[in-house]
Scaffold this motif. Structure first.
Motif, PDB file in Angstrom:
ATOM      1  N   PRO A 476       0.799  -1.241   0.000  1.00  0.00           N
ATOM      2  CA  PRO A 476       0.000   0.000   0.000  1.00  0.00           C
ATOM      3  C   PRO A 476       0.826   1.284   0.000  1.00  0.00           C
ATOM      4  CG  PRO A 476      -0.160  -1.142   2.118  1.00  0.00           C
ATOM      5  CD  PRO A 476       0.522  -2.072   1.182  1.00  0.00           C
ATOM      6  N   PHE A 477       2.041   1.237   0.551  1.00  0.00           N
ATOM      7  CA  PHE A 477       2.885   2.441   0.582  1.00  0.00           C
ATOM      8  C   PHE A 477       3.900   2.453  -0.560  1.00  0.00           C
ATOM      9  CE2 PHE A 477       1.063   2.464   4.784  1.00  0.00           C
ATOM     10  CZ  PHE A 477       0.937   3.805   5.090  1.00  0.00           C
ATOM     11  N   ALA A 478       3.724   1.565  -1.541  1.00  0.00           N
ATOM     12  CA  ALA A 478       4.604   1.491  -2.732  1.00  0.00           C
ATOM     13  C   ALA A 478       6.085   1.442  -2.333  1.00  0.00           C
ATOM     14  CB  ALA A 478       4.331   2.665  -3.670  1.00  0.00           C
ATOM     15  N   LEU A 479       6.400   0.609  -1.344  1.00  0.00           N
ATOM     16  CA  LEU A 479       7.775   0.553  -0.833  1.00  0.00           C
ATOM     17  C   LEU A 479       8.748  -0.058  -1.831  1.00  0.00           C
ATOM     18  CD1 LEU A 479       7.316  -0.404   2.939  1.00  0.00           C
ATOM     19  CD2 LEU A 479       7.512   1.846   1.902  1.00  0.00           C
ATOM     20  N   ARG A 480       8.259  -0.937  -2.698  1.00  0.00           N
ATOM     21  CA  ARG A 480       9.160  -1.535  -3.697  1.00  0.00           C
ATOM     22  C   ARG A 480       9.670  -0.459  -4.662  1.00  0.00           C
ATOM     23  NH1 ARG A 480       5.069  -5.618  -3.244  1.00  0.00           N
ATOM     24  NH2 ARG A 480       5.894  -7.533  -2.324  1.00  0.00           N
ATOM     25  N   ARG A 481       8.731   0.342  -5.162  1.00  0.00           N
ATOM     26  CA  ARG A 481       9.120   1.432  -6.063  1.00  0.00           C
ATOM     27  C   ARG A 481       9.974   2.461  -5.324  1.00  0.00           C
ATOM     28  NH1 ARG A 481       4.112   3.642  -7.934  1.00  0.00           N
ATOM     29  NH2 ARG A 481       4.240   5.228  -6.356  1.00  0.00           N
ATOM     30  N   SER A 482       9.580   2.738  -4.070  1.00  0.00           N
ATOM     31  CA  SER A 482      10.307   3.704  -3.256  1.00  0.00           C
ATOM     32  C   SER A 482      11.749   3.251  -3.014  1.00  0.00           C
ATOM     33  CB  SER A 482       9.568   3.866  -1.920  1.00  0.00           C
ATOM     34  OG  SER A 482      10.160   4.864  -1.162  1.00  0.00           O
ATOM     35  N   ALA A 483      11.943   1.948  -2.786  1.00  0.00           N
ATOM     36  CA  ALA A 483      13.286   1.412  -2.523  1.00  0.00           C
ATOM     37  C   ALA A 483      14.193   1.594  -3.736  1.00  0.00           C
ATOM     38  CB  ALA A 483      13.195  -0.064  -2.144  1.00  0.00           C
ATOM     39  N   ILE A 484      13.646   1.356  -4.922  1.00  0.00           N
ATOM     40  CA  ILE A 484      14.455   1.564  -6.132  1.00  0.00           C
ATOM     41  C   ILE A 484      14.782   3.046  -6.279  1.00  0.00           C
ATOM     42  CG2 ILE A 484      14.407   1.466  -8.672  1.00  0.00           C
ATOM     43  CD1 ILE A 484      12.976  -1.220  -8.429  1.00  0.00           C
ATOM     44  N   GLY A 485      13.841   3.917  -5.875  1.00  0.00           N
ATOM     45  CA  GLY A 485      14.103   5.362  -5.880  1.00  0.00           C
ATOM     46  C   GLY A 485      15.268   5.711  -4.955  1.00  0.00           C
ATOM     47  N   ILE A 486      15.311   5.093  -3.770  1.00  0.00           N
ATOM     48  CA  ILE A 486      16.407   5.332  -2.816  1.00  0.00           C
ATOM     49  C   ILE A 486      17.736   4.913  -3.435  1.00  0.00           C
ATOM     50  CG2 ILE A 486      17.408   4.539  -0.622  1.00  0.00           C
ATOM     51  CD1 ILE A 486      14.476   4.375   0.447  1.00  0.00           C
ATOM     52  N   LEU A 487      17.763   3.730  -4.034  1.00  0.00           N
ATOM     53  CA  LEU A 487      19.007   3.235  -4.656  1.00  0.00           C
ATOM     54  C   LEU A 487      19.467   4.176  -5.767  1.00  0.00           C
ATOM     55  CD1 LEU A 487      18.226  -0.603  -4.856  1.00  0.00           C
ATOM     56  CD2 LEU A 487      19.674   0.567  -3.202  1.00  0.00           C
ATOM     57  N   ARG A 488      18.524   4.635  -6.584  1.00  0.00           N
ATOM     58  CA  ARG A 488      18.888   5.547  -7.681  1.00  0.00           C
ATOM     59  C   ARG A 488      19.419   6.878  -7.144  1.00  0.00           C
ATOM     60  NH1 ARG A 488      14.770   7.020 -12.015  1.00  0.00           N
ATOM     61  NH2 ARG A 488      16.615   8.134 -12.748  1.00  0.00           N
ATOM     62  N   LEU A 489      18.772   7.410  -6.108  1.00  0.00           N
ATOM     63  CA  LEU A 489      19.210   8.691  -5.531  1.00  0.00           C
ATOM     64  C   LEU A 489      20.643   8.587  -5.006  1.00  0.00           C
ATOM     65  CD1 LEU A 489      15.888   9.594  -3.703  1.00  0.00           C
ATOM     66  CD2 LEU A 489      16.983  11.037  -5.427  1.00  0.00           C
ATOM     67  N   ILE A 490      20.977   7.440  -4.421  1.00  0.00           N
ATOM     68  CA  ILE A 490      22.336   7.248  -3.887  1.00  0.00           C
ATOM     69  C   ILE A 490      23.336   7.072  -5.025  1.00  0.00           C
ATOM     70  CG2 ILE A 490      23.817   5.736  -2.505  1.00  0.00           C
ATOM     71  CD1 ILE A 490      21.207   4.924  -0.965  1.00  0.00           C
ATOM     72  N   ILE A 491      23.013   6.155  -5.953  1.00  0.00           N
ATOM     73  CA  ILE A 491      23.966   5.786  -7.007  1.00  0.00           C
ATOM     74  C   ILE A 491      24.196   6.933  -7.990  1.00  0.00           C
ATOM     75  CG2 ILE A 491      24.296   4.264  -9.012  1.00  0.00           C
ATOM     76  CD1 ILE A 491      22.745   2.098  -7.292  1.00  0.00           C
ATOM     77  N   GLU A 492      23.107   7.513  -8.484  1.00  0.00           N
ATOM     78  CA  GLU A 492      23.255   8.518  -9.544  1.00  0.00           C
ATOM     79  C   GLU A 492      23.775   9.856  -9.020  1.00  0.00           C
ATOM     80  OE1 GLU A 492      19.916   8.490 -12.383  1.00  0.00           O
ATOM     81  OE2 GLU A 492      19.511   6.432 -11.736  1.00  0.00           O
ATOM     82  N   ASN A 493      23.665  10.072  -7.692  1.00  0.00           N
ATOM     83  CA  ASN A 493      24.275  11.263  -7.099  1.00  0.00           C
ATOM     84  C   ASN A 493      25.648  10.950  -6.502  1.00  0.00           C
ATOM     85  OD1 ASN A 493      22.324  13.607  -7.276  1.00  0.00           O
ATOM     86  ND2 ASN A 493      20.957  12.046  -6.421  1.00  0.00           N
ATOM     87  N   GLU A 494      26.083   9.690  -6.693  1.00  0.00           N
ATOM     88  CA  GLU A 494      27.405   9.237  -6.224  1.00  0.00           C
ATOM     89  C   GLU A 494      27.608   9.536  -4.738  1.00  0.00           C
ATOM     90  OE1 GLU A 494      30.587  10.422  -8.798  1.00  0.00           O
ATOM     91  OE2 GLU A 494      29.647   9.552 -10.563  1.00  0.00           O
ATOM     92  N   LEU A 495      26.625   9.134  -3.929  1.00  0.00           N
ATOM     93  CA  LEU A 495      26.711   9.326  -2.480  1.00  0.00           C
ATOM     94  C   LEU A 495      27.385   8.112  -1.862  1.00  0.00           C
ATOM     95  CD1 LEU A 495      23.095  10.700  -1.814  1.00  0.00           C
ATOM     96  CD2 LEU A 495      25.162  11.991  -2.410  1.00  0.00           C
ATOM     97  N   ASP A 496      28.503   8.338  -1.202  1.00  0.00           N
ATOM     98  CA  ASP A 496      29.275   7.236  -0.633  1.00  0.00           C
ATOM     99  C   ASP A 496      28.757   6.937   0.769  1.00  0.00           C
ATOM    100  OD1 ASP A 496      31.088   5.273  -0.297  1.00  0.00           O
ATOM    101  OD2 ASP A 496      32.858   6.562  -0.152  1.00  0.00           O
TER     102      ASP A 496
END
Length: 689
Positions: A476-496
């Motif tokens: 109901p909280f779309a956590l699967r889509r949200s989790a991929i969003g978290i991974l993208r935000l970290i990877i594509e912004n090169e956050l170590d």
């Protein structure tokens, strides 16, 4: 065999525009399937769809099925005849069942047994007999969510059927389809040419309909709309916004498209353009116009289904209809400005986010603390991040978002700008929801990135903390889509940063609301790591590449991504297959034998191949280690690819499991050194080739 051109048209009341293309394609696919199952060959099949019709033109279709022969099997020859060669009761029963005499009995070899049989000649059925049933079956199988019955008819369809055309060349095929007798009469445009059109043959269909103001081809109508819309936009030096779904829907609404440009008062341009565009697209099916900078222009294009003698009347009618809608948006926008964003927190305090996790204001306060902590990782300004987080959800209580829910965040950005907030804070209010879907853009500002991360982490950790993790299809909280969003935000912004660090930061905001911090941490980390597969499969990365990296369990998403890219690059190298196989062999050997401690003793290398491999390892290690330290995994694996030849020679010429214990121990150390270099990046032994 004679070939024919067949025309089938089903005339209806206006078909649902959003599913017209789907219905057309499904009718074509089901008819193709039916023709193939019936053994009827054809050269091509063209499908047409307009608001009041679905049609097919089948070119060079067989006039009948080919004659065939069917074999009916009987008893074994041994059981079919007695010692004198006369039919037994078993054979007589078989002949009786088939209605044949002894002269019509044949034999065939079934493995080692010879059996009697009867070859029956079957005459192929004609197209006239087969086609009506093929078409009716195709119509019955169309993906229609809700079918309706009209008048006294017992058959059902998506809309009431008005006429049926079924022509084979110039002949009507006698048939009843959808309770309608097939004929050769079609109908033109409802207003321009409502009278019946007699089709003398199947090839007349498109030109005769066009003469009656109906363009039956979906693609042709769409091309006309595209051309007309572009021409009208060019006249005012603008660009039309043409979303694919709206373009298809408009094409499905008209039989004879006539695009017209209308305008609205420039004062409405002060309203957030997203609200104006939404209302014009969704409610009126208009194409909006923007300039080269993406700013809305005071024009819109409507596509009429009539070629009017006085188009200004249609234009003025549409302008009259759109004005109240734009006025509503303007009213909501002006009303909202009477109350500052920050003052809306009292309303947020009355809106429940989740029963156990508190209100939206509770969430806003948690996001603010988390955002400040995240600025050390994202590089955003802590003051901006805190301010943006506290304002982030305020526009959810606004009139504009109440009317246009898709403007959440966007409305906040407009109001924050009007209140004098700086660009970082204002932009972050809209960017907090990015990415909204797979492949969507990410926030451009550091503050937006920080709020987007904080919001998603807070929700994910909170929901896991109260034991309501997604299960099966429930999310109901779309956590699967949200989790991929978290991974993208970290990877594509090169956050170590590691996933564990982020989850721990989010947990701090919940305190005692989350009872078991240890379990929540473990579950949330496992969930986020479990989304790597979905993320990379969407990008076309092979599963074995992910498995090679996952074998090392990297903790940082950025590090994980670098390893995936490196292995993906390595996998395409010509040496990859041999090196993967060699690594698998090495892994198997080392799994069975405990590797002796200590370094390789060069003096105990006796074979040329092991000396050569050792020399190559000594040369490549000081080159590769700095690359590994710099996380340049792609270059590291490229350097290691040069080891292919010495590894192949080693396995060809060296017995690892030597009788001499010291030789064996030294060779195991050599293989361990080799394995250590490769597994510093990934376990390439799992790669499939």
């Amino acid at each position: 065999m004679t070939q024919h051109t067949v025309l089938f048209e089903l005339g209806c009341e206006e078909l649902p525009p959003k599913s017209l293309k789907t219905l057309r394609d499904a009718l074509q696919a089901e008819t193709v399937k039916g023709l193939q199952e019936a053994g009827l060959n054809f050269a091509s099949i063209e499908a047409y769809a307009a608001p009041r019709r679905l049609a097919l033109k089948i070119v060079d279709v067989d006039g009948a099925q080919a004659d065939s022969q069917k074999r009916f099997d009987g008893p074994a020859v041994q059981a079919a005849y007695d010692a004198e060669g006369k039919p037994t009761k078993a054979l007589e029963g078989f002949m009786r069942g088939q209605g044949i005499s002894a002269e019509q009995v044949s034999t065939f070899q079934a493995g080692k047994v010879e059996k009697v049989c009867y070859y029956k000649d079957i005459q192929g059925q004609s197209l006239d007999v087969l086609l009506p049933q093929i078409l009716q079956t195709a119509l019955d199988r169309l993906p229609i969510a809700k079918r309706m019955r009209s008048a006294a008819s017992r058959t059902e369809f998506v809309r009431p059927v008005k006429w049926v055309v079924l022509l084979k060349d110039d002949q009507v095929i006698p048939a009843t389809i959808q309770d309608h007798q097939a004929g050769n009469l079609s109908y033109g445009h409802r207003f321009h040419a409502p009278e019946a059109i007699t089709l003398a043959n199947a090839d007349e269909y498109l030109p005769k309909l066009k003469a009656a103001h109906v363009v039956a081809s979906f693609e042709e109508r769409q091309a006309m709309i595209d051309q007309q819309v572009k021409a009208l936009a060019d006249e005012v030096n603008a660009i039309a916004i043409v979303p694919a779904d709206l373009r298809d829907e408009v094409t499905a609404l008209v039989e004879w498209p006539v695009a017209l440009r209308a305008s609205f008062e420039e004062r409405f341009l002060a309203v957030p353009q997203e609200a104006l565009i939404t209302t014009m697209q969704d409610n009126q099916k208009y194409f909006c116009l923007i300039n080269a900078d993406g700013k809305l222009q005071p024009y819109f294009i409507t596509v009429s289904n009539i070629e009017s003698k006085d188009p200004t009347q249609i234009i003025e009618g549409n302008e009259k209809v759109v004005r109240p809608r734009l006025s509503d948006a303007e009213f909501f926008f002006l009303q909202d400005q009477k109350q500052p964003l920050a003052s809306r927190k009292t309303k947020l305090a009355n809106m429940v986010f989740q029963a156990e996790l508190g209100t939206l204001w509770d969430k806003s306060e948690r996001i603010a603390k988390l955002a400040v902590a995240l600025t050390a990782i994202t590089g955003a300004n802590a003051q901006d991040a805190e301010k943006a987080a506290l304002l982030a959800k305020c526009d959810l209580t606004s009139e504009l978002v109440g009317e246009f829910p898709e403007l959440q965040g966007i409305a906040g950005t407009y109001y924050a700008r009007l209140e004098g907030e700086n660009d970082e804070v204002a932009e972050a209010l809209g960017e907090q929801y990015l990415p909204k879907f797979a492949g969507d853009v990410l926030p451009k500002t550091k503050t937006g990135t920080t709020i987007a991360l904080a919001d998603r982490l807070d929700t994910l950790v909170g929901i896991f903390g109260i034991g309501q993790a997604p299960t099966g299809s429930k999310d109901p909280f779309a956590l699967r889509r949200s989790a991929i969003g978290i991974l993208r935000l970290i990877i594509e912004n090169e956050l170590d940063v590691t996933i564990e660090e982020l989850v721990n930061l989010a947990l701090q905001g919940y305190g005692e609301i989350v009872k078991d911090h240890g379990k929540t941490l473990a579950d949330a980390v496992a969930f986020l790591e479990g989304r790597y597969r979905a993320k990379y499969e969407d990008q076309g990365v092979a599963v074995d590449v992910l498995q090679a990296v996952q074998a090392l369990s990297p903790k940082s998403p950025l590090d994980f991504d670098k390893r995936v890219n490196a292995v993906n690059h390595f996998r395409a190298l010509p040496e990859a297959a041999a090196l993967a196989a060699a690594n698998k062999r090495v892994a198997n050997i080392l799994a069975k034998e405990a590797t002796p401690e200590g370094a390789v003793v060069e003096a105990k290398l006796v074979e040329d191949a092991e000396k050569a491999l050792f020399a190559e390892l000594q040369a490549v290690t000081p080159v590769v280690e700095p690359l590994l330290a710099a996380k340049d995994y792609t270059e590291a694996l490229s350097k290691l690819a040069a080891l292919r030849a010495p590894i192949d020679s080693f396995f060809d010429g060296v017995m690892v499991m030597a009788d001499d214990a010291e030789l064996k121990a030294n060779r195991l150390r050599l293989l361990a050194q080799l394995r250590h270099l490769f597994t510093a990046v990934a376990d390439v032994s799992v790669l499939q080739h």
